[in-house]
Write an enzyme that holds these catalytic residues in place. Structure first.
Site, mmCIF file in Angstrom:
data_model
loop_
_atom_site.group_PDB
_atom_site.id
_atom_site.type_symbol
_atom_site.label_atom_id
_atom_site.label_comp_id
_atom_site.label_asym_id
_atom_site.label_seq_id
_atom_site.Cartn_x
_atom_site.Cartn_y
_atom_site.Cartn_z
ATOM 1 C CE LYS A 8 65.971 27.893 52.013
ATOM 2 N NZ LYS A 8 66.715 27.928 53.294
ATOM 3 C CG ASP A 50 62.701 22.530 56.870
ATOM 4 O OD1 ASP A 50 63.876 22.883 56.713
ATOM 5 O OD2 ASP A 50 61.723 23.289 56.662
ATOM 6 C CE LYS A 101 63.040 8.497 80.191
ATOM 7 N NZ LYS A 101 63.705 8.537 81.537
ATOM 8 C CE LYS A 154 60.223 27.311 49.997
ATOM 9 N NZ LYS A 154 60.638 26.849 51.315
ATOM 10 C CG ASN A 160 65.746 25.586 65.595
ATOM 11 O OD1 ASN A 160 65.822 26.638 66.216
ATOM 12 N ND2 ASN A 160 64.668 25.251 64.902
ATOM 13 C CG PHE A 217 64.971 35.743 58.360
ATOM 14 C CD1 PHE A 217 63.805 36.478 58.516
ATOM 15 C CD2 PHE A 217 66.144 36.250 58.899
ATOM 16 C CE1 PHE A 217 63.811 37.692 59.196
ATOM 17 C CE2 PHE A 217 66.164 37.459 59.579
ATOM 18 C CZ PHE A 217 64.992 38.178 59.727
HETATM 19 O O1 PMT Z 1 66.309 33.436 66.915
HETATM 20 P P1 PMT Z 1 67.740 33.881 66.892
HETATM 21 O O2 PMT Z 1 68.559 33.142 67.908
HETATM 22 O O3 PMT Z 1 67.872 35.363 67.000
HETATM 23 O O4 PMT Z 1 68.368 33.441 65.478
HETATM 24 C C1 PMT Z 1 67.908 34.167 64.356
HETATM 25 C C2 PMT Z 1 67.660 33.177 63.187
HETATM 26 C C3 PMT Z 1 68.996 32.587 62.755
HETATM 27 C C4 PMT Z 1 66.717 32.081 63.608
HETATM 28 C C5 PMT Z 1 67.037 34.014 62.055
HETATM 29 O O5 PMT Z 1 67.924 35.051 61.665
HETATM 30 C C6 PMT Z 1 66.726 33.145 60.863
HETATM 31 O O6 PMT Z 1 67.568 32.897 60.007
HETATM 32 N N1 PMT Z 1 65.467 32.664 60.828
HETATM 33 C C7 PMT Z 1 65.013 31.742 59.756
HETATM 34 C C8 PMT Z 1 65.415 30.369 60.097
HETATM 35 C C9 PMT Z 1 64.899 29.392 59.067
HETATM 36 O O7 PMT Z 1 64.056 28.567 59.314
HETATM 37 O O8 PMT Z 1 65.473 29.639 57.868
HETATM 38 P P2 PMT Z 1 65.223 28.538 56.632
HETATM 39 O O9 PMT Z 1 66.162 28.921 55.546
HETATM 40 O O10 PMT Z 1 65.277 27.127 57.165
HETATM 41 O O11 PMT Z 1 63.697 28.839 56.229
HETATM 42 C C10 PMT Z 1 63.433 29.826 55.234
HETATM 43 C C11 PMT Z 1 62.161 30.588 55.591
HETATM 44 O O12 PMT Z 1 61.059 29.694 55.603
HETATM 45 C C12 PMT Z 1 62.189 31.244 56.969
HETATM 46 O O13 PMT Z 1 61.567 32.515 56.864
HETATM 47 C C13 PMT Z 1 61.356 30.306 57.840
HETATM 48 O O14 PMT Z 1 60.659 31.035 58.859
HETATM 49 C C14 PMT Z 1 60.385 29.731 56.845
HETATM 50 N N2 PMT Z 1 59.951 28.362 57.118
HETATM 51 C C15 PMT Z 1 60.870 27.353 57.171
HETATM 52 C C16 PMT Z 1 60.434 26.064 57.369
HETATM 53 C C17 PMT Z 1 59.039 25.789 57.481
HETATM 54 N N3 PMT Z 1 58.588 24.558 57.665
HETATM 55 N N4 PMT Z 1 58.149 26.819 57.406
HETATM 56 C C18 PMT Z 1 58.594 28.091 57.220
HETATM 57 O O15 PMT Z 1 57.795 29.025 57.170
#
Ligand code: PMT
Length: 413
Positions: free
Chosen positions: A335, A277, A287, A339, A208, A321
């Site tokens: 969330k 995810d 390849k 979580k 991403n 986040f």
């Molecule tokens: O890195 P930058 O370019 O500065 O951009 C910042 C950002 C947009 C990446 C950051 O501000 C941000 O939003 N990070 C969280 C991105 C994310 O995965 O959000 P989510 O809503 O998909 O996931 C929710 C939370 O679960 C997050 O804290 C994530 O770290 C966590 N997660 C998600 C998926 C997963 N399989 N395991 C996780 O722990």
């Protein structure tokens, strides 16, 4: 953190004196005011005119030149500054300061100093390793002065060893730490940052747009505020902040393993990483050759790292986040609850200046009491400090919880 701060810079007569020019320029670039005191020997390595031009202030060289400007004295110079940096600090000035000798403007100003003083020793490695300098530095430390250890490597005099003046960046970071309240001292903060990479053959992967900037800003801010910081980062083209321990990972599975390995050591976990995810259900060892027609990839779920942390966090503080493009608050609140987070930082990627790649972010911070703190667009470093302020506030409430438990246990007469 240096904006509008007043830096008094003492320059002594070592070959590294020329680096005081870059140091002054960097201080000024970060918004600080700089006044310079130079010893007579320093002026033999770099001219007062250079330092006056870079600092934009008169340079003070001799005690006796103060006769013409009585309002400026070693006392008023010391009173003016927020922090006093002696860089480079020769064995001579270190010895004079340790012995309380004040025979020139710099040494008398050091004695008059009431603000934090940082010595940046720079000299021949044999001198630095000698017992006299070591004893004098020890005495300065015991008297409350701060010492930034010199770097090791090739010195101007051609020998290898410890004695090289640290880079301007190192010195600036140390000064910022001195001027930042160490309100996170004692905390062990684990931060995740950046994207993950989910390969489907040796050449290609799913990822991403995360740059890691948000997570790195959190790690840097926490370190400057005195925390012990572990940064678990996916691939990012960023330099690990000084003082931060970095563990580099690539896939979500690797990130999970790295995080869970260090969960026990942590008191706060902040998950800023954009974790995939899903990952390809199959990966090819060779390849995948392109053929006519579509290539279909089956994807399977990656571990939900924050959910697993939420189940095992105990009394640790967990900040997550939410990266959304619609229904920001609703999705974030789900969330937060599902979580078992303590705070969630919601950012709407559809808003300009928010989310991926930008130096800025626009976030809403949700807590478990239903509170929503809306922040305007600001630098990610400022967002980071806001988040850390909220973590501190949660920490401050912890005694309430303890007292609350204590009150419950009190037998009513
Ligand atoms: O890195 P930058 O370019 O500065 O951009 C910042 C950002 C947009 C990446 C950051 O501000 C941000 O939003 N990070 C969280 C991105 C994310 O995965 O959000 P989510 O809503 O998909 O996931 C929710 C939370 O679960 C997050 O804290 C994530 O770290 C966590 N997660 C998600 C998926 C997963 N399989 N395991 C996780 O722990």
């Amino acid at each position: 953190m240096l904006k509008n701060k007043k830096i008094l810079l003492g320059v002594t007569g070592g070959i590294a004196a020329y680096k005081a020019a870059e140091l002054t320029r960097e201080f000024v670039k970060r918004g600080a005011s700089v006044k310079v005191i130079m010893t007579a020997n320093a002026s033999k390595f770099i001219t007062p005119l250079t330092m006056q031009t870079l600092s934009g202030n008169p340079v003070y060289t001799e005690m006796f030149s103060l006769v013409e400007s009585p309002e400026i004295s070693h006392i008023s110079l010391a009173d003016w500054a927020d922090v006093f940096v002696i860089a480079p600090a020769t064995a001579n000035i270190i010895g004079k300061a340790a012995a309380g000798i004040g025979d020139d403007l710099l040494s008398t100003t050091i004695m008059a100093a009431r603000m934090p003083v940082l010595f940046c020793p720079a000299m021949n490695s044999n001198m630095y390793a000698g017992p006299i300098v070591g004893e004098n530095i020890g005495r300065l430390r015991r008297s409350g002065y701060r010492i930034l250890e010199p770097e090791s490597g090739e010195l101007a005099c051609g020998v290898e060893g410890a004695g090289r003046l640290p880079s301007a960046g190192e010195i600036l970071d140390e000064v910022e730490r001195m001027l930042t309240p160490q309100d996170l001292a004692g905390e062990k903060i684990l931060v995740t940052a950046g994207p993950t990479r989910e390969p489907f053959d040796p050449v290609r992967f799913i990822t991403n747009y995360s740059s890691g900037k948000m997570g790195y800003a959190l790690a840097e801010a926490a370190c400057k505020r005195g925390a012990c910081v572990l940064l678990v980062s996916g691939p990012a083209a960023l330099t690990c902040p000084r003082g931060v321990e970095l563990v580099g990972v690539s896939s979500a599975v690797e990130m999970k393993e790295a995080v869970m390995r260090r969960l026990q050591d942590s008191t706060v976990i902040i998950k800023a990483a954009a974790v995939a995810d899903y990952r390809p259900a199959q990966t090819s060892g060779a390849k995948i050759k392109k053929e006519a027609g579509p290539l279909r990839l089956a994807l399977e779920r990656n571990p939900d790292i924050i959910a697993e942390i939420g189940r095992k966090k105990g009394r640790r503080i967990l900040v997550g986040f939410a990266m959304e493009t619609e229904n920001l608050i609703g999705n974030a609140r789900i969330k937060l609850k599902e979580k078992n987070m303590d705070l969630i930082v919601a950012n709407d990627l559809s808003r300009p200046g928010s989310g991926f790649q930008n130096d800025t972010n626009i976030v809403k911070i949700l807590d478990r009491r239903g509170g929503i703190e809306e922040l305007p667009i600001m630098e990610k470093s400022a967002v980071a400090n806001h988040i850390l302020d909220r973590v501190l506030a949660l920490k401050a409430r912890e005694p309430e919880k303890k007292q609350g438990r204590a009150k419950k246990n009190v037998r009513r007469p």
